[in-house]
Write an enzyme that holds these catalytic residues in place. Structure first.
Site, PDB file in Angstrom:
ATOM      1  N   ASP A 141       2.906   6.159   9.765  1.00 44.33           N
ATOM      2  CA  ASP A 141       3.143   4.865  10.397  1.00 44.33           C
ATOM      3  C   ASP A 141       3.592   5.102  11.827  1.00 44.33           C
ATOM      4  O   ASP A 141       4.476   5.922  12.081  1.00 44.33           O
ATOM      5  CB  ASP A 141       4.234   4.120   9.617  1.00 44.33           C
ATOM      6  CG  ASP A 141       4.172   2.618   9.795  1.00 44.33           C
ATOM      7  OD1 ASP A 141       3.662   2.169  10.837  1.00 44.33           O
ATOM      8  OD2 ASP A 141       4.626   1.904   8.892  1.00 44.33           O
ATOM      9  N   ASP A 176       1.459  -0.054  13.944  1.00 44.61           N
ATOM     10  CA  ASP A 176       2.329  -1.215  13.831  1.00 44.61           C
ATOM     11  C   ASP A 176       2.026  -2.231  14.935  1.00 44.61           C
ATOM     12  O   ASP A 176       1.889  -1.859  16.105  1.00 44.61           O
ATOM     13  CB  ASP A 176       3.781  -0.732  13.929  1.00 44.61           C
ATOM     14  CG  ASP A 176       4.794  -1.823  13.708  1.00 44.61           C
ATOM     15  OD1 ASP A 176       4.808  -2.403  12.609  1.00 44.61           O
ATOM     16  OD2 ASP A 176       5.587  -2.085  14.632  1.00 44.61           O
ATOM     17  N   GLU A 220      -2.108  -3.064  11.972  1.00 43.76           N
ATOM     18  CA  GLU A 220      -1.391  -4.289  11.618  1.00 43.76           C
ATOM     19  C   GLU A 220      -1.642  -5.275  12.751  1.00 43.76           C
ATOM     20  O   GLU A 220      -1.224  -5.042  13.890  1.00 43.76           O
ATOM     21  CB  GLU A 220       0.100  -4.025  11.456  1.00 43.76           C
ATOM     22  CG  GLU A 220       0.860  -5.279  11.041  1.00 43.76           C
ATOM     23  CD  GLU A 220       2.364  -5.138  11.142  1.00 43.76           C
ATOM     24  OE1 GLU A 220       3.068  -5.848  10.393  1.00 43.76           O
ATOM     25  OE2 GLU A 220       2.839  -4.336  11.973  1.00 43.76           O
TER      26      GLU A 220
END
Length: 577
Positions: free
Chosen positions: A110, A223, A277
């Protein structure tokens, strides 16, 4: 069909290992604590790799474990090339990577690069020396003169540059005394936004991603990656919007161009998976991000997890209906075209799906397995969150002091102030429905005091139902939610039509039945889901009495010789031909 195997009936050019994979998300804070300090760690994950192999997943998505002051649980990164000491060491991270690869699983890291921590050296240099090499690494502005700016985050005679709001509540601008200017933060005020318009910033990000890929990782979850581009003039946003300013900074003017540059210079040189995302992304925008010529492999969309928002946005609760869910899901299934979706119901930011869209009391097992069937039989790459294959449920929070989520605490306090509410009990139902802490309680491994998560005091309380809902019990029961996930993951891996097949919605207006076909060449499957706590009988178009039942979450299921008599939250998957 482990990732990379043949997919009969689909041209090789369309195949990719990340399309055929099932991804398991690990939130390291809450997964497994190896040293008794109450916080999960890398060594604890290594201890549980055999469980992931038992489940049958192909990829682990690891939430941030980089060095961080942990203001936002690791999404405030202070050093992209170091491991946060509470999680362990780089050597332990390397053992995790090796352990996954030894089990034929992959690792996706991530990465938050819309912003950094205010403790990152780039920001420290930027605030100290505006004329230096890091002076333009962040978005700084002097603000606007104001006769009275007493309510602003800066000095009383200077107002913020515009009216944009932070996702965590309040102004998106913070005043820095050292530099004597405002900086932009779309999230916490200790998460300053990077200035992607600066080519040196983009080069830094490309270099750090290349560094991790060279260490052997298999991709990135990026992200809030469609927030990286802001218009140079920073215009005011619509003051009535749920997130003021978002029409300017979501999918900003150069977002796709910056990502295309990243793809061309770095990602295209590796066999790596990238999932973005993308808050507020539309189907058309998702096609641009993920199509054959797009910079990303797949995208998370959020329309389906906004169905229970009230009229005033995410900090209100509204009603949802199955036809609405079907319309949203089907719109993405058919509308994304040559793009690709990242399918999910749960993650570290969302409530538990069985509490949200199912029945977490009387029909917890049935609704958890039905929702699993939906997730793993749609077109796209399924993402399963830790605890989801157990049917873990939302906990209860007796006070704001029992919460850990900075997003919830800030927004709820603001909401209470705006509405003149003094008693937490007046907002408790909203908090327990919406807070991100729903998904962050420790993983439930067994019936011991802290569910086998830690021998110390856990960083947040374990759900009291861990004595009934836990891995040890689920592995001992052939009809558990976990056992069903194993069968379902295996079925998807053995069935190319569930990966690459076309999607056709049936019965779009039916109030309780979600039915659809998946077709690839001469293989046709029928999925029938009764998303309701009552019994129903339904004629499903195209149902064939010669169909073969592949999977069901109830025993005693007949072939579809006529109307299907469905029990509460019953799920069936048939092969029609």
């Amino acid at each position: 069909m482990r990732a990379g195997s043949d997919a009969d009936g689909r041209p090789d050019a369309d195949r990719a290992w990340w399309k055929e994979a099932v991804v398991y998300q690990i939130y390291p804070w809450s997964f497994n604590d190896s040293d008794g300090d109450g916080v999960g760690d890398l060594a604890g994950i290594v201890e549980k790799l055999d469980h992931l192999d038992y489940l049958g997943v192909d990829v682990v998505w690891l939430n941030p474990v980089y060095e961080s002051p942990q203001v936002d649980n690791g999404y405030d990164i202070s050093n992209y090339r170091a491991i946060h000491d509470e999680f362990g060491t780089m050597a332990e991270w390397e053992r995790l990577l090796a352990g996954l690869h030894d089990r034929d699983m992959r690792l996706v890291m991530d990465l938050a690069v819309n912003h950094t921590s205010d403790e990152h050296e780039w920001f420290q240099q930027s605030r100290r020396n505006p004329a230096g090499p890091y002076g333009d690494y962040y978005i700084w502005r002097d603000g606007t003169p104001a006769e009275d700016a007493a309510d602003s985050p800066g000095p009383t005679d200077r107002a913020p540059p515009n009216n944009w709001e932070s996702h965590f509540g309040g102004s998106a601008w913070a005043w820095d005394d050292e530099r004597g200017a405002y900086y932009l933060h779309l999230y916490h005020d200790r998460q300053p936004d990077l200035n992607w318009a600066n080519p040196d910033v983009r080069a830094e990000i490309q270099a750090l991603m290349e560094w991790w890929l060279d260490k052997g990782i298999d991709g990135f979850r990026l992200d809030v990656i469609n927030l990286i581009s802001k218009p140079a003039d920073l215009p005011d946003g619509d003051p009535t919007a749920d997130w003021v300013g978002s029409e300017h900074f979501i999918d900003g003017p150069n977002a796709t161009a910056y990502l295309q540059e990243l793809h061309d210079r770095v990602l295209s040189r590796y066999d790596a998976m990238t999932v973005g995302e993308l808050p507020n992304v539309t189907i058309e925008q998702a096609r641009a991000y993920t199509g054959p010529d797009g910079p990303l492999d797949m995208a998370f969309s959020f329309d389906h997890v906004k169905l229970d928002f009230g009229e005033e946005g995410r900090w209100t609760v509204g009603d949802w209906s199955l036809p609405e869910l079907k319309a949203v899901v089907s719109g993405w299934q058919t509308g994304i075209g040559d793009g690709w979706s990242a399918l999910f119901f749960e993650n570290h930011d969302q409530p538990r799906v069985v509490s949200r869209f199912g029945d977490d009391e009387r029909y917890r097992r049935e609704s958890a397995t039905l929702l699993a069937t939906l997730l793993l039989t749609l077109r796209g790459t399924p993402f399963v969150y830790q605890g989801q294959p157990l049917g873990m449920t939302n906990p209860s929070f007796e006070s704001l002091d029992s919460l850990r989520d900075v997003d919830t605490i800030r927004n709820v306090r603001r909401l209470m102030d705006e509405r003149g509410i003094d008693d937490y009990d007046e907002v408790r139902e909203l908090v327990e429905h919406r807070t991100r802490d729903n998904a962050r309680t420790p993983m439930q491994w067994d019936t011991s005091e802290h569910a086998g998560f830690t021998t110390g005091e856990p960083w947040m309380p374990v759900h009291p139902n861990h004595r009934e809902v836990n891995v040890a019990d689920a592995r001992a029961r052939p009809n558990s939610v976990l056992a069903f996930y194993r069968r379902l993951i295996r079925l998807r891996g053995e069935t190319p039509a569930l990966v690459y097949g076309e999607y056709e919605l049936l019965l779009p207006t039916h109030e309780s039945v979600f039915a659809y076909r998946r077709t690839l060449a001469d293989d046709e499957l029928l999925v029938v889901l009764n998303v309701d706590d009552g019994y129903t009988s339904v004629d499903v178009p195209g149902a064939d009495p010669a169909a073969t039942l592949l999977l069901a979450n109830y025993d005693g299921v007949d072939t579809p010789a006529g109307p299907l008599d469905l029990r509460p939250y019953e799920a069936r998957v048939y092969r029609l031909r």
